[in-house]
Design an enzyme around this catalytic site. Structure first.
Site, PDB file in Angstrom:
ATOM      1  N   GLU A  37      57.791  72.933 -10.467  1.00  0.00           N
ATOM      2  CA  GLU A  37      56.535  73.378 -11.075  1.00  0.00           C
ATOM      3  C   GLU A  37      56.515  74.891 -11.291  1.00  0.00           C
ATOM      4  O   GLU A  37      56.011  75.375 -12.314  1.00  0.00           O
ATOM      5  CB  GLU A  37      55.341  72.961 -10.212  1.00  0.00           C
ATOM      6  CG  GLU A  37      55.014  71.484 -10.277  1.00  0.00           C
ATOM      7  CD  GLU A  37      54.621  71.043 -11.678  1.00  0.00           C
ATOM      8  OE1 GLU A  37      53.873  71.779 -12.361  1.00  0.00           O
ATOM      9  OE2 GLU A  37      55.060  69.959 -12.107  1.00  0.00           O
ATOM     10  N   CYS A 193      51.603  66.620 -28.781  1.00  0.00           N
ATOM     11  CA  CYS A 193      50.496  67.535 -29.074  1.00  0.00           C
ATOM     12  C   CYS A 193      50.998  68.972 -28.960  1.00  0.00           C
ATOM     13  O   CYS A 193      50.512  69.767 -28.144  1.00  0.00           O
ATOM     14  CB  CYS A 193      49.330  67.271 -28.124  1.00  0.00           C
ATOM     15  SG  CYS A 193      47.770  68.028 -28.648  1.00  0.00           S
ATOM     16  N   CYS A 200      50.399  63.759 -34.716  1.00  0.00           N
ATOM     17  CA  CYS A 200      49.172  62.966 -34.551  1.00  0.00           C
ATOM     18  C   CYS A 200      49.370  61.507 -34.952  1.00  0.00           C
ATOM     19  O   CYS A 200      48.695  60.616 -34.420  1.00  0.00           O
ATOM     20  CB  CYS A 200      48.042  63.572 -35.373  1.00  0.00           C
ATOM     21  SG  CYS A 200      47.628  65.276 -34.914  1.00  0.00           S
ATOM     22  N   CYS A 203      50.450  59.707 -31.855  1.00  0.00           N
ATOM     23  CA  CYS A 203      49.777  60.073 -30.612  1.00  0.00           C
ATOM     24  C   CYS A 203      48.986  58.881 -30.076  1.00  0.00           C
ATOM     25  O   CYS A 203      48.193  58.276 -30.816  1.00  0.00           O
ATOM     26  CB  CYS A 203      48.845  61.252 -30.846  1.00  0.00           C
ATOM     27  SG  CYS A 203      47.873  61.707 -29.391  1.00  0.00           S
ATOM     28  N   CYS A 209      40.450  61.596 -30.641  1.00  0.00           N
ATOM     29  CA  CYS A 209      40.639  63.049 -30.724  1.00  0.00           C
ATOM     30  C   CYS A 209      39.691  63.662 -31.745  1.00  0.00           C
ATOM     31  O   CYS A 209      39.774  63.383 -32.952  1.00  0.00           O
ATOM     32  CB  CYS A 209      42.088  63.364 -31.095  1.00  0.00           C
ATOM     33  SG  CYS A 209      42.438  65.130 -31.231  1.00  0.00           S
TER      34      CYS A 209
END
Length: 359
Positions: A37, A193, A200, A203, A209
């Site tokens: 991370e 995204c 899109c 997606c 959205c």
């Protein structure tokens, strides 16, 4: 409690399209998740993988990392950039060993956020991945997904916008399958995204959205206000001996290339020449080998002019008293043990091409 439509659609997509074979996913140990991370902050997965594997091979647990020297840590981080992350990683390991008996306090977000280099989103990700408990994340990829899904306008740097994004991310986060959901929403932002040309048409959450419905995907998220970056000019001394060893200086922990070894820098060419006269009067500058590097940072542009000079071994021996732990000589065989700043790494091919390492 059943998942909301967003989470349900996202988890269904993740089963077949998500990234489920990344090196740090092989176990759910907080240490491995934490290292990944921190590396993934402002760095793409494809770049991180090799660094992560080398890092874990050298430091397989938090005790080995805590007991390492800063040079060892920075060497393995060299090339990833944003070196404050590496210094905080080292400090965090030492603090976890000292205050938490070598175990991350993953059952307390507050305790996690008190550790060096761990903010709210990173703490949430580590907790979600390692314990499976509900924790809301908001890294760069997730901010983009949330801003578009709810059509939230405004630059992230504004507190009011950030507050809205956290509230929206909390609304989307389910109460089960937290590890899968956390990875899924990160993957969505990283692969579909994206900042430019979002996909899109494929997606899994496009139906809900608002940015898509309002034709705002190109405008959202709102970009940072543009500003002209100031230009700085610095001068660096590349001092070599007749065997190819290079004089390097350890940079301060704060600032660019913090804690790494680089060429000594000066505000002007005159200041550089005055240093040579005062500390290495027998060194000979070679004007024909002067070169310039350009470096771009988030807050300014740097033009770094490098002047090459040389000493013979006997001359070097006479001036050994000038050297300390912060200013010393290294040959290229020793570069595997220290963290090198970008100017040094960038100059090495030039040194080889021009045979500067030979007298």
């Amino acid at each position: 409690m059943p998942c909301n439509p967003f989470a349900s659609q996202l988890l269904h997509w993740y089963k077949t399209q998500g990234r489920q074979n990344l090196p740090w996913q092989k176990n759910r140990l907080p240490y491995n998740i934490w290292v990944s991370e921190i590396m993934l902050q402002q760095t793409q997965v494809a770049t991180v993988i090799d660094y992560y594997l080398r890092f874990i091979a050298r430091f397989p647990d938090i005790t080995s990392l805590a007991s390492a020297t800063s040079d060892e840590v920075l060497h393995l981080w060299s090339g990833l950039g944003y070196y404050t992350r590496a210094r905080n990683l080292h400090r965090c390991a030492q603090q976890v060993v000292k205050e938490h008996q070598g175990k991350f306090p993953v059952h307390s977000l507050t305790a996690m956020e008190s550790l060096p280099g761990i903010g709210p989103s990173t703490a949430a990700a580590i907790c979600a991945f390692s314990t499976g408990k509900r924790a809301v994340i908001l890294d760069g990829n997730v901010k983009r997904v949330v801003a578009r899904y709810f059509a939230i306008e405004g630059w992230y740097g504004k507190a009011e916008v950030t507050r809205k994004l956290w509230q929206a991310a909390d609304k989307l986060t389910p109460h089960q399958q937290l590890a899968e959901y956390t990875q899924a929403i990160m993957d969505l932002g990283a692969t579909l995204c994206t900042r430019s040309k979002p996909k899109c048409e494929v997606c899994p959450v496009a139906s809900g959205c608002l940015a898509k419905k309002q034709n705002l995907t190109a405008e959202l998220p709102t970009p940072r206000p543009k500003k002209t970056l100031p230009q700085q000019t610095r001068h660096a001394l590349v001092l070599l001996d007749n065997q190819g060893a290079i004089q390097l200086e350890k940079r301060p922990d704060q600032g660019i290339w913090g804690g790494l070894w680089s060429f000594p820098e000066f505000s002007s060419q005159q200041a550089l020449q005055e240093w040579i006269v005062a500390h290495q009067p027998l060194a000979k500058l070679e004007p024909s080998l002067k070169t310039t590097q350009n470096h771009l940072f988030s807050h300014y542009r740097l033009s770094l002019t490098l002047s090459v000079a040389r000493l013979t071994k006997p001359q070097l021996a006479e001036n050994r008293a000038n050297y300390t732990k912060k200013l010393n000589w290294y040959d290229q065989q020793q570069f595997g043990n220290i963290g090198l700043a970008a100017p040094v790494k960038k100059l090495l091919p030039y040194l080889s091409k021009t045979n500067l390492g030979e007298s």
